[in-house]
Design a protein around this motif. Structure first.
Motif, short mmCIF file in Angstrom:
data_model
loop_
_atom_site.label_atom_id
_atom_site.label_comp_id
_atom_site.label_asym_id
_atom_site.label_seq_id
_atom_site.Cartn_x
_atom_site.Cartn_y
_atom_site.Cartn_z
N SER A 36 0.83 -1.21 0.00
CA SER A 36 0.00 0.00 0.00
C SER A 36 0.86 1.26 0.00
O SER A 36 0.58 2.22 0.72
N LEU A 37 1.91 1.23 -0.80
CA LEU A 37 2.81 2.38 -0.93
C LEU A 37 2.74 2.93 -2.35
O LEU A 37 2.68 2.17 -3.31
N SER A 38 2.77 4.23 -2.45
CA SER A 38 2.92 4.85 -3.76
C SER A 38 4.42 4.98 -4.05
O SER A 38 5.25 4.82 -3.15
N LYS A 39 4.75 5.27 -5.28
CA LYS A 39 6.16 5.47 -5.62
C LYS A 39 6.72 6.65 -4.83
O LYS A 39 7.86 6.61 -4.37
N GLU A 40 5.92 7.69 -4.65
CA GLU A 40 6.35 8.88 -3.93
C GLU A 40 6.64 8.55 -2.46
O GLU A 40 7.61 9.03 -1.89
N GLU A 41 5.78 7.73 -1.85
CA GLU A 41 6.02 7.33 -0.46
C GLU A 41 7.28 6.47 -0.35
O GLU A 41 8.07 6.65 0.59
N TYR A 99 10.49 7.36 2.03
CA TYR A 99 10.97 6.48 3.10
C TYR A 99 12.39 5.97 2.86
O TYR A 99 13.16 5.82 3.80
N THR A 100 12.73 5.68 1.61
CA THR A 100 14.04 5.09 1.32
C THR A 100 15.08 6.13 0.91
O THR A 100 16.26 5.80 0.82
N LYS A 101 14.62 7.34 0.61
CA LYS A 101 15.50 8.42 0.16
C LYS A 101 16.20 8.08 -1.17
O LYS A 101 17.31 8.54 -1.43
N VAL A 102 15.55 7.26 -1.98
CA VAL A 102 16.05 6.94 -3.32
C VAL A 102 15.74 8.14 -4.22
O VAL A 102 14.67 8.73 -4.15
N ASN A 103 16.69 8.49 -5.06
CA ASN A 103 16.50 9.58 -6.00
C ASN A 103 15.39 9.20 -6.98
O ASN A 103 15.40 8.09 -7.52
N PRO A 104 14.43 10.09 -7.23
CA PRO A 104 13.34 9.77 -8.16
C PRO A 104 13.85 9.37 -9.55
O PRO A 104 13.25 8.52 -10.20
N ASN A 105 14.94 9.96 -9.99
CA ASN A 105 15.48 9.59 -11.31
C ASN A 105 16.03 8.17 -11.30
O ASN A 105 16.00 7.48 -12.31
N VAL A 130 15.57 -4.03 -10.53
CA VAL A 130 15.54 -3.29 -9.27
C VAL A 130 16.61 -3.91 -8.37
O VAL A 130 16.78 -5.13 -8.35
N PRO A 131 17.38 -3.08 -7.63
CA PRO A 131 18.43 -3.62 -6.76
C PRO A 131 17.91 -4.66 -5.76
O PRO A 131 16.75 -4.61 -5.33
N HIS A 132 18.79 -5.57 -5.38
CA HIS A 132 18.40 -6.66 -4.49
C HIS A 132 17.91 -6.20 -3.12
O HIS A 132 17.03 -6.83 -2.54
N TRP A 133 18.45 -5.10 -2.60
CA TRP A 133 18.06 -4.68 -1.26
C TRP A 133 16.60 -4.24 -1.20
O TRP A 133 15.97 -4.28 -0.14
N ILE A 134 16.04 -3.88 -2.34
CA ILE A 134 14.64 -3.44 -2.39
C ILE A 134 13.70 -4.57 -1.98
O ILE A 134 12.71 -4.35 -1.29
N VAL A 135 14.03 -5.79 -2.40
CA VAL A 135 13.19 -6.95 -2.09
C VAL A 135 13.06 -7.10 -0.57
O VAL A 135 11.95 -7.19 -0.03
N SER A 136 14.19 -7.12 0.12
CA SER A 136 14.15 -7.31 1.57
C SER A 136 13.50 -6.12 2.27
O SER A 136 12.77 -6.28 3.25
#
Length: 69
Positions: free
Chosen positions: A14-19, A23-29, A43-49
């Motif tokens: 239940s997360l939007s891309k913006e949320e 939360y993760t401080k990933v650059n939007p680009n 998508v990087p492996h750490w995203i899964v966990s």
């Protein structure tokens, strides 16, 4: 994880891309780069966990709130 599965996991959490970016401080680009064919839509492996932990913690929070009532 491919980008389509990432989008499914975001929906499950239940997360939007913006949320997610907030939360993760990933650059939007960077997030946009994951979606491109040039990057292989990977998508990087750490995203899964991170998403798995987010979903599990959210479920536990719901149970804890219900038990406190």
């Amino acid at each position: 994880m491919n980008f389509d599965l990432f989008l499914e996991k975001l929906k499950e959490a239940s997360l939007s891309k913006e949320e997610f970016i907030k939360y993760t401080k990933v650059n939007p680009n960077t997030l946009k780069g994951w979606a491109t064919e040039r990057q292989g839509r990977k998508v990087p492996h750490w995203i899964v966990s991170w998403l798995e932990l987010y979903i599990n913690n959210k479920e536990k929070d719901i149970v804890i709130k219900a038990l406190k009532r």
